[in-house]
Design a protein around this motif. Structure first.
Motif, mmCIF file in Angstrom:
data_model
loop_
_atom_site.group_PDB
_atom_site.id
_atom_site.type_symbol
_atom_site.label_atom_id
_atom_site.label_comp_id
_atom_site.label_asym_id
_atom_site.label_seq_id
_atom_site.Cartn_x
_atom_site.Cartn_y
_atom_site.Cartn_z
ATOM 1 N N ILE A 244 0.846 -1.197 0.000
ATOM 2 C CA ILE A 244 0.000 0.000 0.000
ATOM 3 C C ILE A 244 0.884 1.250 0.000
ATOM 4 O O ILE A 244 0.613 2.222 -0.718
ATOM 5 C CB ILE A 244 -0.944 0.001 1.223
ATOM 6 C CG1 ILE A 244 -1.924 -1.193 1.167
ATOM 7 C CG2 ILE A 244 -1.700 1.322 1.315
ATOM 8 C CD1 ILE A 244 -2.975 -1.089 0.093
ATOM 9 N N GLU A 249 -3.704 0.198 -3.982
ATOM 10 C CA GLU A 249 -4.783 0.719 -3.147
ATOM 11 C C GLU A 249 -5.661 -0.381 -2.562
ATOM 12 O O GLU A 249 -6.272 -0.188 -1.504
ATOM 13 C CB GLU A 249 -5.647 1.709 -3.944
ATOM 14 C CG GLU A 249 -4.892 2.987 -4.311
ATOM 15 C CD GLU A 249 -5.779 4.028 -4.951
ATOM 16 O OE1 GLU A 249 -6.990 3.767 -5.153
ATOM 17 O OE2 GLU A 249 -5.263 5.119 -5.261
ATOM 18 N N ARG A 250 -5.727 -1.531 -3.237
ATOM 19 C CA ARG A 250 -6.517 -2.662 -2.723
ATOM 20 C C ARG A 250 -5.741 -3.940 -3.002
ATOM 21 O O ARG A 250 -5.494 -4.276 -4.159
ATOM 22 C CB ARG A 250 -7.893 -2.732 -3.397
ATOM 23 C CG ARG A 250 -8.790 -1.546 -3.094
ATOM 24 C CD ARG A 250 -10.195 -1.741 -3.649
ATOM 25 N NE ARG A 250 -11.059 -0.645 -3.257
ATOM 26 C CZ ARG A 250 -12.372 -0.747 -3.114
ATOM 27 N NH1 ARG A 250 -12.979 -1.896 -3.337
ATOM 28 N NH2 ARG A 250 -13.091 0.307 -2.750
ATOM 29 N N GLN A 278 -7.213 -2.063 2.257
ATOM 30 C CA GLN A 278 -7.874 -1.106 1.380
ATOM 31 C C GLN A 278 -7.486 0.312 1.789
ATOM 32 O O GLN A 278 -7.705 0.726 2.931
ATOM 33 C CB GLN A 278 -9.396 -1.273 1.463
ATOM 34 C CG GLN A 278 -10.175 -0.311 0.587
ATOM 35 C CD GLN A 278 -11.672 -0.576 0.653
ATOM 36 O OE1 GLN A 278 -12.111 -1.681 0.985
ATOM 37 N NE2 GLN A 278 -12.470 0.435 0.339
ATOM 38 N N ALA A 279 -6.896 1.056 0.853
ATOM 39 C CA ALA A 279 -6.509 2.435 1.120
ATOM 40 C C ALA A 279 -7.743 3.337 1.165
ATOM 41 O O ALA A 279 -8.796 3.023 0.595
ATOM 42 C CB ALA A 279 -5.541 2.923 0.051
ATOM 43 N N TYR A 280 -7.602 4.457 1.861
ATOM 44 C CA TYR A 280 -8.661 5.472 1.983
ATOM 45 C C TYR A 280 -9.925 4.880 2.623
ATOM 46 O O TYR A 280 -11.048 5.225 2.250
ATOM 47 C CB TYR A 280 -8.981 6.091 0.616
ATOM 48 C CG TYR A 280 -7.735 6.503 -0.130
ATOM 49 C CD1 TYR A 280 -6.927 7.537 0.347
ATOM 50 C CD2 TYR A 280 -7.345 5.839 -1.294
ATOM 51 C CE1 TYR A 280 -5.765 7.901 -0.311
ATOM 52 C CE2 TYR A 280 -6.187 6.202 -1.959
ATOM 53 C CZ TYR A 280 -5.398 7.233 -1.468
ATOM 54 O OH TYR A 280 -4.242 7.586 -2.123
ATOM 55 N N PRO A 481 -1.309 5.971 2.999
ATOM 56 C CA PRO A 481 -2.594 6.659 3.180
ATOM 57 C C PRO A 481 -3.405 5.993 4.281
ATOM 58 O O PRO A 481 -3.116 4.859 4.682
ATOM 59 C CB PRO A 481 -3.275 6.493 1.823
ATOM 60 C CG PRO A 481 -2.673 5.256 1.239
ATOM 61 C CD PRO A 481 -1.243 5.246 1.707
ATOM 62 N N CYS A 483 -5.817 3.722 5.863
ATOM 63 C CA CYS A 483 -5.978 2.369 5.314
ATOM 64 C C CYS A 483 -6.665 1.497 6.342
ATOM 65 O O CYS A 483 -6.530 1.708 7.553
ATOM 66 C CB CYS A 483 -4.582 1.825 4.970
ATOM 67 S SG CYS A 483 -4.529 0.111 4.413
#
Length: 518
Positions: A244, A249-250, A278-280, A481, A483
């Motif tokens: 990540i 991002e995933r 999973q980011a964000y 980020p 996460c």
């Protein structure tokens, strides 16, 4: 002296070779139909056969499989042939099976046994008793079994034999084979859902210089060329989060992890883990992914049915609770969600929001919790111990317990509004933890502080405390980020969805003590 079954079967191998028939032939056998396909064909309107009738079209059928039953009746022999799809009866008549190609009728009667693999060519028929069968014209031996096959009625009943010799268990117990077929479907459903949701499957090292990502003791091995000790991974977590940091991002990984711990009904030293990042996202976002993974796995086994049986209990997989009022970012229908403090209060009456440490220790010990010196060090440890001993076993229906003490969660982000807690959840079904997840800590300075606290606990005697990982801190320093991540014990989900009591019966080849030491 009576010869053993193995000796008799081994003699038949020699006899087959003596008459020029190889009991383990090299060429592949070209099957035209499975047993189920034959049943399907002759269940179609206009294709049904009457009792005593053979297929008027004389469609040639080539099947192969294992002999599970053999009955001799004068000039007719009946064999039950089983393949991965089902079974069908072979009808073998002396006048039709002459041995010009393949085995003769007499050779079939004398030299074939239950457990042998054979290939049969013939046409469909229905016996006078109404059983759909294959009127055999040619039969070939494909592989000779040289030990006794499990009893067709009783199967294999000894759990030790079933686990140590799983091939015998599956061959003799159809329900065992079906359990591992369902396991494969469950694994396929997990990957299919995650791929469709935009997650990339990546691979992380099994051999690691620093083990991490969980509280567990590792297995240690040695690499000769590098002359260094390495560890079998206890979790892929830190490497997945480094991915990540690098720009994914995933991501997810579905594979084996190894923990040097005891063996019981829910623990095996080698097991299958799913970890997803999973980011964000935060812990409520990834909690929903846990639900999707398990519900999709349930659908792979049960279709639309939501209520399933597990060890005499009815488990409801329906997402029926609306938590919008309590958790504003959590919309839609979900499983039950409770805070750890709330769950403990509901079950024991203890309110850890108002207890001081001495009072909490006294109350916990009054409930029967035997606290170690480490567990007496903070209110968070006492809370977790009371929950683990008094509450977790009572959570039968799918329930997420959220908001854990920071002391037991070194990799989770601090709670946005509750000092001393982190944004973490665990999922419990039938009294067993099935998943774990949290909003990931991404502050490198805070992460270093947490690792240092874990090192202090290790020096104090905690063998499962997390080691320092400078490479992971460097990755966080590059930037990660916000996460969320989660892990699921896949074997426990298989247990739940196949109504299996022991994890060793949900794993195809579980860890066993060598026979010489048993």
């Amino acid at each position: 002296m009576t010869r053993s079954e193995t000796e008799v079967r081994s003699q038949k191998v020699d006899e087959l070779r003596g008459i020029g028939i190889e009991p383990y032939p090299s060429p592949s056998y070209q099957r035209s139909h499975t047993t189920q396909q034959v049943h399907d064909i002759f269940a179609q309107p206009g294709k049904e056969l009457q009792n005593g009738q053979t297929d008027p079209e004389e469609q040639s059928l080539r099947l192969c499989g294992r002999i599970t039953s053999k009955r001799d009746s004068g000039k007719i022999c009946f064999i039950d042939l089983k393949d991965a799809d089902g079974k069908i009866q072979l009808k073998i008549e002396k006048s039709l099976v002459t041995g010009e190609t393949g085995l003769s009728f007499d050779q079939i009667k004398k030299l074939l046994d239950i457990g042998d693999f054979v290939g049969a060519e013939g046409i469909a028929c229905r016996t006078q008793r109404g059983e759909l069968s294959i009127q055999v014209r040619e039969l070939q031996v494909l592989s000779k079994a040289t030990i006794q096959f499990p009893d067709a009625y009783y199967g294999v009943n000894d759990p030790e034999t079933c686990r140590r010799h799983r091939e015998m268990d599956m061959a003799g117990n159809p329900e065992s084979l079906q359990r591992f077929v369902l396991r494969s479907r469950i694994l396929q459903s997990i990957r299919t859902y995650l791929w469709s949701a935009g997650f990339y499957e990546i691979e992380t090292p099994t051999l690691q210089a620093i083990y991490g990502g969980a509280a567990a003791r590792p297995f240690i091995t040695h690499h000769n060329a590098l002359d260094v000790d390495l560890y079998l991974r206890i979790a892929p977590e830190l490497f997945l989060k480094r991915a990540i940091c690098g720009g994914f991002e995933r991501v997810f990984e579905l594979g084996r992890v190894f923990r040097n711990e005891g063996i019981d009904s829910t623990h095996n030293p080698e097991f299958t883990s799913l970890e997803v990042y999973q980011a964000y996202a935060d812990y409520f976002d990834i909690l929903a992914v846990v639900e999707e993974v398990i519900c999709n796995a349930g659908a792979a086994v049960f279709g639309d049915r939501k209520q399933i049986g597990y060890q005499g209990q009815i488990i409801n997989l329906e997402r029926q609770y609306d938590h919008t009022g309590s958790y504003p970012t959590f919309t839609g229908k979900h499983w039950q969600v409770q805070t750890m403090v709330g769950a403990v209060k509901d079950k024991t009456g203890l309110d850890f929001d108002s207890l001081q440490l001495p009072d909490a220790i006294a109350a916990a010990e009054k409930l029967g919790a035997h606290l170690s010196n480490l567990e007496k060090q903070s209110l968070g440890y006492v809370l977790y111990t009371v929950f683990d001993k008094q509450v977790a076993p009572t959570l039968i229906q799918p329930t997420f317990i959220i908001d854990f003490p920071v002391e037991v969660s070194p990799l989770a982000k601090g709670h946005r509004s509750k000092p001393g807690f982190v944004e973490r959840f665990e999922l419990f079904i039938a009294g067993t933890e099935c998943a774990n997840g949290f909003s990931e800590l991404n502050d490198p300075k805070e992460q270093r502080k947490r690792f240092e606290e874990q090192l202090a606990q290790k020096k104090a005697g905690d063998d499962e405390a997390h080691p320092m990982d400078e490479d992971f801190i460097q990755a966080l320093s590059l930037g990660m980020p916000n996460c969320a991540g989660m892990g699921i014990g896949v074997d426990r989900i298989v247990m739940l969805l196949t109504d299996t009591l022991s994890i060793r019966d949900a794993i195809l080849f579980p860890t066993m003590r060598p026979v010489k030491d048993a």
